[in-house]
Design an enzyme around this catalytic site. Structure first.
Site, PDB file in Angstrom:
ATOM      1  N   GLY A 187     115.820  57.569 108.660  1.00 15.55           N
ATOM      2  CA  GLY A 187     115.462  56.174 108.860  1.00 15.55           C
ATOM      3  C   GLY A 187     114.123  55.735 108.308  1.00 15.55           C
ATOM      4  O   GLY A 187     113.814  54.538 108.323  1.00 15.55           O
ATOM      5  N   GLU A 212     115.957  63.954 109.095  1.00 19.23           N
ATOM      6  CA  GLU A 212     117.154  63.734 108.260  1.00 19.23           C
ATOM      7  C   GLU A 212     116.977  62.526 107.359  1.00 19.23           C
ATOM      8  O   GLU A 212     117.716  61.542 107.473  1.00 19.23           O
ATOM      9  CB  GLU A 212     118.373  63.491 109.157  1.00 19.23           C
ATOM     10  CG  GLU A 212     118.660  64.566 110.167  1.00 19.23           C
ATOM     11  CD  GLU A 212     119.727  64.143 111.184  1.00 19.23           C
ATOM     12  OE1 GLU A 212     120.023  62.936 111.300  1.00 19.23           O
ATOM     13  OE2 GLU A 212     120.254  65.029 111.853  1.00 19.23           O
ATOM     14  N   GLY A 222     117.261  60.089 104.234  1.00 25.19           N
ATOM     15  CA  GLY A 222     118.133  59.838 103.090  1.00 25.19           C
ATOM     16  C   GLY A 222     117.386  58.934 102.121  1.00 25.19           C
ATOM     17  O   GLY A 222     116.853  59.365 101.104  1.00 25.19           O
ATOM     18  N   ARG A 223     117.306  57.678 102.519  1.00 22.07           N
ATOM     19  CA  ARG A 223     116.659  56.652 101.698  1.00 22.07           C
ATOM     20  C   ARG A 223     115.261  57.052 101.218  1.00 22.07           C
ATOM     21  O   ARG A 223     114.906  56.851 100.061  1.00 22.07           O
ATOM     22  CB  ARG A 223     116.559  55.381 102.545  1.00 22.07           C
ATOM     23  CG  ARG A 223     116.097  54.147 101.827  1.00 22.07           C
ATOM     24  CD  ARG A 223     115.846  53.014 102.836  1.00 22.07           C
ATOM     25  NE  ARG A 223     116.900  52.886 103.816  1.00 22.07           N
ATOM     26  CZ  ARG A 223     117.965  52.082 103.690  1.00 22.07           C
ATOM     27  NH1 ARG A 223     118.080  51.323 102.629  1.00 22.07           N
ATOM     28  NH2 ARG A 223     118.893  52.019 104.623  1.00 22.07           N
ATOM     29  N   ARG A 277     124.609  46.783  98.066  1.00 22.08           N
ATOM     30  CA  ARG A 277     123.601  46.404  99.068  1.00 22.08           C
ATOM     31  C   ARG A 277     123.260  44.917  99.076  1.00 22.08           C
ATOM     32  O   ARG A 277     123.161  44.323 100.151  1.00 22.08           O
ATOM     33  CB  ARG A 277     122.335  47.258  98.907  1.00 22.08           C
ATOM     34  CG  ARG A 277     122.596  48.749  99.156  1.00 22.08           C
ATOM     35  CD  ARG A 277     121.315  49.570  99.204  1.00 22.08           C
ATOM     36  NE  ARG A 277     120.555  49.284 100.394  1.00 22.08           N
ATOM     37  CZ  ARG A 277     119.497  48.519 100.460  1.00 22.08           C
ATOM     38  NH1 ARG A 277     118.993  47.968  99.383  1.00 22.08           N
ATOM     39  NH2 ARG A 277     118.905  48.306 101.601  1.00 22.08           N
ATOM     40  N   TYR A 320     124.175  43.489 102.707  1.00 27.37           N
ATOM     41  CA  TYR A 320     123.065  43.243 103.631  1.00 27.37           C
ATOM     42  C   TYR A 320     122.167  42.099 103.186  1.00 27.37           C
ATOM     43  O   TYR A 320     121.137  41.853 103.810  1.00 27.37           O
ATOM     44  CB  TYR A 320     122.124  44.460 103.707  1.00 27.37           C
ATOM     45  CG  TYR A 320     122.745  45.801 103.976  1.00 27.37           C
ATOM     46  CD1 TYR A 320     123.520  46.032 105.103  1.00 27.37           C
ATOM     47  CD2 TYR A 320     122.491  46.872 103.118  1.00 27.37           C
ATOM     48  CE1 TYR A 320     124.035  47.291 105.350  1.00 27.37           C
ATOM     49  CE2 TYR A 320     123.000  48.136 103.366  1.00 27.37           C
ATOM     50  CZ  TYR A 320     123.781  48.340 104.482  1.00 27.37           C
ATOM     51  OH  TYR A 320     124.284  49.574 104.730  1.00 27.37           O
ATOM     52  N   CYS A 342     135.599  39.322  91.114  1.00 27.13           N
ATOM     53  CA  CYS A 342     136.104  38.029  91.589  1.00 27.13           C
ATOM     54  C   CYS A 342     135.846  37.827  93.071  1.00 27.13           C
ATOM     55  O   CYS A 342     136.770  37.841  93.893  1.00 27.13           O
ATOM     56  CB  CYS A 342     137.586  37.918  91.270  1.00 27.13           C
ATOM     57  SG  CYS A 342     137.838  37.901  89.503  1.00 27.13           S
ATOM     58  N   GLU A 343     134.598  37.685  93.425  1.00 26.93           N
ATOM     59  CA  GLU A 343     134.155  37.396  94.790  1.00 26.93           C
ATOM     60  C   GLU A 343     132.879  36.581  94.661  1.00 26.93           C
ATOM     61  O   GLU A 343     131.999  36.944  93.869  1.00 26.93           O
ATOM     62  CB  GLU A 343     133.779  38.691  95.544  1.00 26.93           C
ATOM     63  CG  GLU A 343     134.901  39.651  95.812  1.00 26.93           C
ATOM     64  CD  GLU A 343     135.847  39.220  96.921  1.00 26.93           C
ATOM     65  OE1 GLU A 343     135.491  38.330  97.723  1.00 26.93           O
ATOM     66  OE2 GLU A 343     136.958  39.767  96.965  1.00 26.93           O
ATOM     67  N   TYR A 355     122.198  54.703  98.806  1.00 27.35           N
ATOM     68  CA  TYR A 355     123.231  53.740  99.171  1.00 27.35           C
ATOM     69  C   TYR A 355     123.580  52.842  97.979  1.00 27.35           C
ATOM     70  O   TYR A 355     123.846  51.657  98.135  1.00 27.35           O
ATOM     71  CB  TYR A 355     122.810  52.931 100.413  1.00 27.35           C
ATOM     72  CG  TYR A 355     122.391  53.858 101.539  1.00 27.35           C
ATOM     73  CD1 TYR A 355     123.334  54.621 102.205  1.00 27.35           C
ATOM     74  CD2 TYR A 355     121.048  54.021 101.881  1.00 27.35           C
ATOM     75  CE1 TYR A 355     122.963  55.524 103.196  1.00 27.35           C
ATOM     76  CE2 TYR A 355     120.661  54.920 102.879  1.00 27.35           C
ATOM     77  CZ  TYR A 355     121.625  55.660 103.524  1.00 27.35           C
ATOM     78  OH  TYR A 355     121.257  56.549 104.494  1.00 27.35           O
TER      79      TYR A 355
END
Ligand code: PLP
Length: 403
Positions: free
Chosen positions: A225, A259, A261-262, A298, A302, A328-329, A357
């Site tokens: 985190g 732990e 990640g980012r 991302r 988010y 197409c969104e 991510y």
């Protein structure tokens, strides 16, 4: 400096580029911060699960935090020793639990009563003793984005303190369970230290209270985190982070496991995309590029901000534009109202902080093959994942195609 233009030319776009030296700097900063205490940095594989990335961390001595048996297999394949692998996650299938036990990993992070029972039963069938840790939900607001906040009671992760206590007692009395650790992870992209410290205080108190009933844990797993700078966020230094955690562990002989990640991979990664064309509707400027939400989700998921560099153009000059992909969104964008110089066909954009991510959240939506991935180590580049071809995309369907 990485020569993005040369890499785009050599490997084409869209493309992910990872600076392996930058990953190493991050790893070592964190590992060093815990110096003087037994510790392990267990890389959270979901942030970037490319085998070469995992292998890079394996070589540096890292362990792995996995959230599926697929990630456990990746960790093993990339050379992480089984005794450095942790299996977390709120929903584990029986076959995943079984394989984790047979692989003799360090421990399984248990997140519910139901899971504890399954792990016990499967350990009995396999004929082994399952090392477990319990994920405690300390009910602390991490002050991050609600989608990546995990430590509050209205959240699906972990169990409350009282349930955890009961589960530890149950595990202690089982011949198939060995409670070795305790785990908490209050959210991702944390930029404030106080919630982390408060959570650690609560969990360390639980460790002490377990000692009074002869449950002696070995591992204090503080989750991941640790936030990074995407734009102008104040971040927590590894040293302050470690000090805050260690200050809560006085008189406790625990190995600290983190732990991240980012923190390890985000700012070491770049997403390269080329401009297809510009388009102006009424007052709105769109820069249409060849990368899309299926490559880098991302921003769409988010509303995340990523710094975008227009190679060879002045930074921060020009007019606001939405940077959008071909999918197409309406939600398919890499940036909104982002100030960019005038751009033309084939101009190169580099989306920064894309190493975590990014590729891993990619999909084949709109039958778009996923990007290639390239590693750069000491100025040398090498391909670490080929670009997906159309044939790759349809390979699992063609055997069933009836004439
Ligand atoms: C996602 C996750 C991590 C890594 O989170 P980052 O914010 O990338 O550091 C670590 N541990 C667990 C249990 C996770 O679910």
């Amino acid at each position: 400096m990485i020569d993005f233009t040369a890499l785009a030319q050599k490997y084409d776009t869209p493309l992910y580029v990872y600076d392996f030296d930058a990953m190493q700097v991050q790893y070592e900063a964190l590992k060093t911060a815990f110096k003087g205490r037994k510790s392990m940095v267990a890389y959270a594989i979901k942030a970037n699960s490319n085998l070469s990335v995992i292998k890079h961390f394996a070589t540096l001595g890292a362990g792995a935090d996995c959230v599926s048996i697929g990630e456990v297999r990746r960790a093993l394949r990339a050379g992480i020793a089984s005794y450095k692998i942790i299996f977390s996650g709120v929903g584990k299938r029986d076959d995943e639990i079984r394989e984790a036990l047979e692989s003799n990993i360090l421990y399984i992070n248990v997140e519910s009563d139901g899971e504890l029972e399954r792990v016990e039963q499967i350990a009995a069938i396999v004929g082994t003793v399952a090392r477990i840790s319990i994920r405690v939900n300390p009910n602390i607001d991490p002050k991050t984005h609600p989608y990546i906040s995990t430590g509050l009671h209205d959240n699906k992760f972990g169990v409350d303190i009282n349930s955890a206590k009961r589960m530890y007692l149950r595990a202690k009395n089982s011949e198939y369970l060995d409670p070795v650790g305790i785990h908490f992870h209050i959210g991702s992209q944390l930029t404030e230290l106080e919630p982390i410290r408060e959570a650690a205080v609560i969990v360390a108190d639980l460790v002490r209270s377990l000692q009074t009933v002869n449950i002696d844990l070995k591992f204090f797993d503080i989750g991941g985190g640790l936030g990074i700078r995407y734009r102008d966020e104040a971040t927590i230094s590894p040293y302050d982070y470690a000090q805050a955690i260690l200050s809560t562990l006085t008189a406790l002989e625990l190995t600290v496991i983190c732990e991240p990640g980012r923190f390890l991979t985000a700012n070491a990664g770049y997403f390269l995309t080329r401009v297809l064309y510009e388009k102006v509707n009424e007052q709105k400027r769109f820069v249409i590029v060849d990368g899309a939400m299926n490559d880098l989700l991302r921003p769409s998921l988010y509303g995340a901000y990523h710094y975008i560099e227009a190679v060879g153009k002045p930074d921060g000059e020009g007019t606001p534009a939405d940077v959008v992909g071909p999918v197409c969104e309406s939600g398919d964008f890499l940036a909104k109202d982002y100030v960019l110089a005038p751009l033309k066909h084939q101009d190169l954009l580099v989306v920064h902080s894309a190493g975590a991510y990014g590729f891993g959240m990619g999909s084949n939506y709109n039958t778009r093959g996923r990007s290639a991935e390239v590693a750069v180590t000491q100025g040398k580049d090498r391909l670490i994942r080929s670009r997906e071809s159309f044939e790759d995309l349809i390979a699992l369907e063609t055997p069933y195609l009836k004439s």
